[in-house]
Design a protein around this motif. Structure first.
Motif: not given
Length: 214
Positions: A6-7, A50-53, A71-72, A77-80
């Motif tokens: 996650x960036x 776009x779906x990753x933004x 933000x957290x 939700x993307x489990x980095x």
């Protein structure tokens, strides 16, 4: 293993692009699972589909803590595997850091522990340093205070100003960040109790990595 990254970015995203290029070239076993920003107009966001933004303005929340919590939640939700700060210009609050212990990386344009915070290039010049550089470190509640994993050095040349020195440091920032991520993906570099282990042994001093620069 394939690292899920996650960036966090606030600006142009040049370090993000270096990571994306290494993934595309097959030299970094990783996947960018989201790019998160406090600046909806950040160029970094447009380096991924776009779906990753995810982008929100802090002023649209009741306070900084509410923004950090949103933000957290979005990041969780993307489990980095790792959260990678790549030109993210906001200080992460203690509650955010505690939610992802020893899983947040940052790259800082100085040879930490020297010159925490801003204006690092001018401070190095003003101090008369003959070398400067970049550091990749774990993020904790102290500004630029987490364990330093690796550094790369560049010379401070006669006649340098902050702009020319910053450009030289940027030339090593990109490969430095990618190399640290590569070592994490390969299992050579791991974190234990907030401290780095390299090939199973404590890394008491930062790895010193050298890259070409002009």
């Amino acid at each position: 293993m394939t690292l899920r990254l996650a960036i966090l970015a606030s600006g142009r995203g040049s370090n993000l692009q270096a990571i994306l290029d290494a993934i595309a070239a097959g030299t970094l076993d990783a996947q960018v699972v989201g790019v998160f920003s406090d600046q909806p107009a950040a160029q970094a966001l447009h380096r991924v589909p776009a779906p990753l933004r995810w982008a929100r303005r802090v002023k649209d929340f009741a306070n900084r803590e509410a923004f950090d919590a949103a933000l957290a939640d979005a990041i969780a939700a993307v489990t980095p595997d790792w959260i990678v700060c790549a030109g993210y210009m906001r200080i992460l609050g203690a509650a955010f850091v505690e939610r992802f212990p020893a899983r947040i990386l940052n790259i800082h344009p100085s040879l930490l522990p020297k010159y925490k915070g801003l204006h690092t290039h001018q401070r190095a010049i003003d101090a008369g340093d003959d070398e400067h550089g970049a550091s990749v470190h774990l993020v904790n509640a102290e500004l630029d205070g987490g364990a330093v994993l690796a550094q790369s050095r560049v010379p401070v040349l006669p006649g340098d100003d902050a702009e020319s020195l910053a450009a030289r440091v940027l030339q090593v920032e990109h490969p430095l960040y990618v190399e640290v991520l590569r070592m994490l993906a390969s299992g050579r570099l791991v974190e234990q109790d907030g401290l780095p282990l390299l090939d199973g042994h404590p890394a008491y001093t930062p790895l010193r990595l050298e890259f070409a620069h002009s």
